[in-house]
Enzyme design. Structure first.
Site, short mmCIF file in Angstrom:
data_model
loop_
_atom_site.label_atom_id
_atom_site.label_comp_id
_atom_site.label_asym_id
_atom_site.label_seq_id
_atom_site.Cartn_x
_atom_site.Cartn_y
_atom_site.Cartn_z
N ASP A 106 116.64 42.02 53.94
CA ASP A 106 116.66 43.25 53.13
C ASP A 106 115.86 44.38 53.76
OD1 ASP A 106 114.22 42.07 52.85
OD2 ASP A 106 114.10 42.30 50.67
N LYS A 157 100.59 40.13 49.45
CA LYS A 157 100.55 40.96 48.24
C LYS A 157 99.19 40.96 47.53
CE LYS A 157 105.46 40.69 48.12
NZ LYS A 157 106.16 39.40 48.30
N ASP A 217 111.96 48.35 53.04
CA ASP A 217 112.44 47.15 52.36
C ASP A 217 113.30 47.63 51.20
OD1 ASP A 217 112.66 45.15 50.33
OD2 ASP A 217 110.97 44.06 51.18
#
Ligand code: GDD
Ligand code: MG
Length: 357
Positions: A106, A157, A217
């Site tokens: 992606d 993250k 992304d």
């Protein structure tokens, strides 16, 4: 050189678009995103591609087949249950014969894969990871490295404010086959959270290949629209296929940059653009206004309807006089009633996947 493109994710952040189209098949300027990725691999001399899929794989296999149309060999390996980003790689082990690329399915980027191969050749170690500097690293995998480029830490993250660096994992890895021995078989394994950290802990080296390339992304609607703006303005360089019609140069009601698919019809009194992509067969009615938006194929926009900064999936119809507020995402085959007001940031679609297999 072989490449694995990870295409098994459910694309949850792109729902309801991904209820009808798996993320790799989501159109980017009217061409399935995966086709653009495969083109980039082809340009780097890569002809042998392995696709670990699992979510709506039928849409992918039907379109690309065995790859011969693209001059490539495509091998599909379908996961019964999602195996994660490393588990998916382990699961295709039998097809891997040497060093290989792994690409997140992606990511839209101008990264030069050939230059990355050279870099890995110079640095050695078990692999090279493409990194990119971003404004909000908390949404990605932070990657810390020393002055020689040797990676020392992965923080996937991290909470906002605690990011150790602004350099993040950009989702392209060049790995030696030995990495496969470090992934346990038969279960869900994350390459970012488990395999890469383990590799460092066991004393192996991975090197950071940081570039200033275009990179995005596509996993979120706002990024999907941003990518289109960037392609239309030329901020992201890309090549138009011969089968794609030219970017409309302006004309009655068209405000460039705009890209129109085949067989689009626009009433001369309508306003389309700037930053609009219309899929094949879209019909735009009298006095309708479409700006900053991407409409997939066969979308009907009624007289006087307004669509602002939104995405409308295939065959949906926007009733006359309806208004679609900025940041909205309309799924496949939806009917928006005439005169209705869809609030900014709305999601309209079915509650679950409508296409299986
Ligand atoms: N085959 C298969 N099986 N593919 C998978 C699976 C799986 O179980 N899970 C995810 N994928 C694919 C997705 O389809 C996508 O192409 C890619 O793996 C990455 O998954 P995402 O779900 O998009 O991850 P992310 O965007 O949150 O984070 C990843 O990408 C960032 C860069 O875009 C991580 O690699 C981050 O570290 C990185 O910064
Ligand atoms: Mg992603």
């Amino acid at each position: 050189m072989q490449a694995i493109v990870l295409v098994g994710g459910e694309g949850t952040r792109l729902r309801p678009l991904t209820y009808g189209t798996p993320k790799p098949m989501v159109p980017i300027v009217n061409v399935p995103f995966l086709a653009r990725t495969l083109e980039r691999l082809y340009e780097a001399g890569i002809r042998d591609v392995i696709l670990p899929a699992g979510y709506m794989p039928g849409a992918i296999t039907e379109y690309f087949g065995d790859g011969s149309r693209l001059g490539m060999k495509i091998t599909y390996v379908i996961e019964e249950v999602p195996l994660g980003t490393a588990g998916a790689v382990k699961n295709v082990e039998e097809h891997i014969t040497g060093p290989f690329f792994v690409l997140n399915g992606d990511v839209l980027t101008s990264l030069d894969l050939t230059a990355m191969m050279r870099y890995h050749g110079e640095k050695g170690g078990l692999g090279a990871l493409h990194l990119i500097k971003v404004d909000d690293p908390s949404a990605f995998g932070c990657v810390v490295h020393d002055a020689a480029g040797r990676i020392t830490r992965f923080v996937e993250k991290p909470p906002k404010g605690s990011e150790p660096t602004d350099e993040v994992n950009a989702g392209t890895y060049l790995l030696e086959r030995a990495v496969l021995d470090l992934i346990p078989p038969g279960r869900n394994v994350s390459i970012e959270r488990e395999t890469f950290p383990r590799l460092l802990a066991e004393g192996y080296s991975l090197y950071a290949y940081t570039t200033a390339d275009y990179w995005i992304d596509l996993g979120r609607p706002e990024h999907y629209l941003q990518a289109h703006r960037d392609m239309l303005t030329g901020a992201m360089p890309f090549r138009l296929d011969a089968s794609e019609s030219a970017v409309a140069a302006g004309g009655a009601g068209i405000v460039p940059p705009v890209h129109l698919g085949a067989g689009v019809s626009i009433d001369p009194s309508a306003t389309v653009g700037p930053h609009v992509v219309l899929g094949p067969g879209c019909r735009i009615g009298r006095n309708a206004v479409v700006k900053g938006s991407v409409l997939w194929e066969g979308v009907i926009v009624g007289d006087g309807a307004v669509i602002d900064q939104s995405i409308v999936a295939s065959r949906s119809s926007i009733g006359a006089g309806a208004s679609i507020g900025a940041g909205s995402v309309i799924g496949h085959d939806m009917v928006i009633a005439p005169g209705s007001f869809v609030e900014p940031g709305s999601r309209r679609g079915p509650a679950a996947p409508v296409v299986s297999g």
